[in-house]
Design an enzyme around this catalytic site. Structure first.
Site, PDB file in Angstrom:
ATOM      1  N   TRP A   1     -38.717  12.639  -1.830  1.00 40.10           N
ATOM      2  CA  TRP A   1     -37.431  12.012  -2.085  1.00 40.10           C
ATOM      3  C   TRP A   1     -37.260  10.756  -1.231  1.00 40.10           C
ATOM      4  O   TRP A   1     -36.761   9.732  -1.716  1.00 40.10           O
ATOM      5  CB  TRP A   1     -36.318  13.008  -1.854  1.00 40.10           C
TER       6      TRP A   1
ATOM      7  N   GLY B   1     -26.643  13.747  -6.127  1.00 35.19           N
ATOM      8  CA  GLY B   1     -26.646  13.772  -7.582  1.00 35.19           C
ATOM      9  C   GLY B   1     -27.913  14.438  -8.080  1.00 35.19           C
ATOM     10  O   GLY B   1     -28.644  15.059  -7.301  1.00 35.19           O
TER      11      GLY B   1
ATOM     12  N   LYS C   1     -25.776  23.729  -4.545  1.00 34.56           N
ATOM     13  CA  LYS C   1     -26.580  23.823  -5.773  1.00 34.56           C
ATOM     14  C   LYS C   1     -27.985  24.342  -5.475  1.00 34.56           C
ATOM     15  O   LYS C   1     -28.628  24.946  -6.340  1.00 34.56           O
ATOM     16  CB  LYS C   1     -26.610  22.479  -6.493  1.00 34.56           C
TER      17      LYS C   1
ATOM     18  N   THR D   1     -31.136  20.856 -10.833  1.00 39.14           N
ATOM     19  CA  THR D   1     -31.831  21.778  -9.934  1.00 39.14           C
ATOM     20  C   THR D   1     -32.129  23.110 -10.601  1.00 39.14           C
ATOM     21  O   THR D   1     -33.193  23.697 -10.396  1.00 39.14           O
ATOM     22  CB  THR D   1     -30.985  22.004  -8.663  1.00 39.14           C
TER      23      THR D   1
END
Length: 333
Positions: free
Chosen positions: A12, A136, A191, A248
């Site tokens: 990431w 996001g 999440k 996810t």
């Protein structure tokens, strides 16, 4: 052109560096391992985390934090959440006094129950106008392949959020702004826990009815906690809430869903950790999110049961049975 330092050479951190470079910025990646930095500089590729993807020429890498931070306008933090405090204490003396710090991390610190923006504030003494988050549906490989994606840039200072929005707006990455840092961070952290639960359902062989049920109740659980702590409920309906949750829970690229699938197939947490260098933040943060919910007086059955499976106190089968056998209630509860 802004000078941006990105701390974290994982998937990431590298993908977001590409977004920033595509937005016209000069980007320096700090990497924990010198060999990763050398490969980025010499081969224009992060072979460990994003093999086969060429990095823009405006990206360089270094293992020296002082060199990475020299003259930086923005400092992006993309390390595992549970190691942020220790690492940031080492880097803080070199961070320019006017630099804005941006968290890409999605976790809650063990023990302190602090969100990442709160850890940054404690370690650096920076005010809220110098601390932002990006959250996001951020599946790194898709973003690095420049597939169209959108995210939220949140900062208590709206003008700073707009400035950061402009820096990371690229031909394939569309950022929106928000002042709800709390809601964005809790949506991003929770999440991961829901993704673990969905992964366990998939690993057990269950279908779409089961996973849709877990996703929906996971969103309700996230919203209960976020709203109790003062978040804007609309944040949880947007990219940093529902959008991130769907990505996810539905994608095989998700570390947390993949981790959950392995738990569902009967592997232990220790066995999964031994098989990968990627970090599933939900496995680390589920206990801290549960503690935060308990401290706030919020019912959090998904966090409670996921934490029990990760810790080895329950099996994934036990968890799914426990969900069904809970007392029934109105859907809005």
């Amino acid at each position: 052109m802004s000078k941006i330092a990105v701390f974290g050479a994982g998937s990431w951190g590298t993908a977001f560096s590409m977004v920033l470079a595509d937005g016209g910025n000069d980007v320096t990646i700090w990497g924990r391992r010198e060999e990763v930095c050398q490969t980025i500089n010499e081969r224009r590729e992060n072979t460990d985390y994003l093999p086969g993807l060429e990095l823009p020429p405006s990206i360089s890498a270094t293992h020296d934090p002082e060199k990475a931070l020299a003259g930086a306008d923005v400092v992006v933090l993309a390390t595992p959440s549970q190691s942020l405090r220790e690492n940031l204490a080492e880097w803080a003396p070199y961070i320019p006094n006017d630099a804005v710090m941006v968290s890409l991390m999605k976790g809650v610190e063990l023990g302190t129950l602090k969100r990442m923006s709160e850890v940054i504030a404690e370690v650096t003494d920076a005010g809220p106008e110098r601390i932002a988050v990006v959250s996001g549906p951020n599946l790194a490989k898709e973003i690095a392949r420049r597939e169209p994606a959108a995210s939220v840039v949140a900062c208590a200072d709206e003008e700073v959020a707009k400035r950061l929005q402009a820096l990371c707006h690229s031909p394939s990455f569309r950022p929106y702004t928000s002042v709800d840092v709390l809601g964005c961070e809790l949506g991003g952290a929770y999440k991961n826990v829901v993704g673990l639960a969905v992964g366990m359902a998939v690993g057990l062989g269950f279908g779409d009815n089961t996973t849709a049920s877990v996703i929906t109740r996971g969103l309700a659980e996230t919203a209960r906690l976020a709203m109790a702590l003062g978040a804007n409920p609309l944040t949880l309906m947007g990219l940093a809430g529902l959008g991130d949750l769907v990505a996810t829970c539905s994608s095989p690229l998700s570390r947390n869903r993949t981790f959950g699938e392995k738990l569902g197939r009967g592997l232990t947490t220790e066995e999964i950790y031994a098989s990968t260098r990627q970090v599933a933040e939900g496995a680390k943060s589920c206990s801290s999110l549960l503690a935060l919910a308990e401290q706030t007086g919020v019912d959090a059955p998904i966090a409670e049961h996921v934490d029990a499976v990760v810790a080895g106190r329950l099996t994934a089968t036990d968890m799914m049975q426990a969900f069904i056998q809970r007392d029934t209630k109105a859907e809005t509860d």
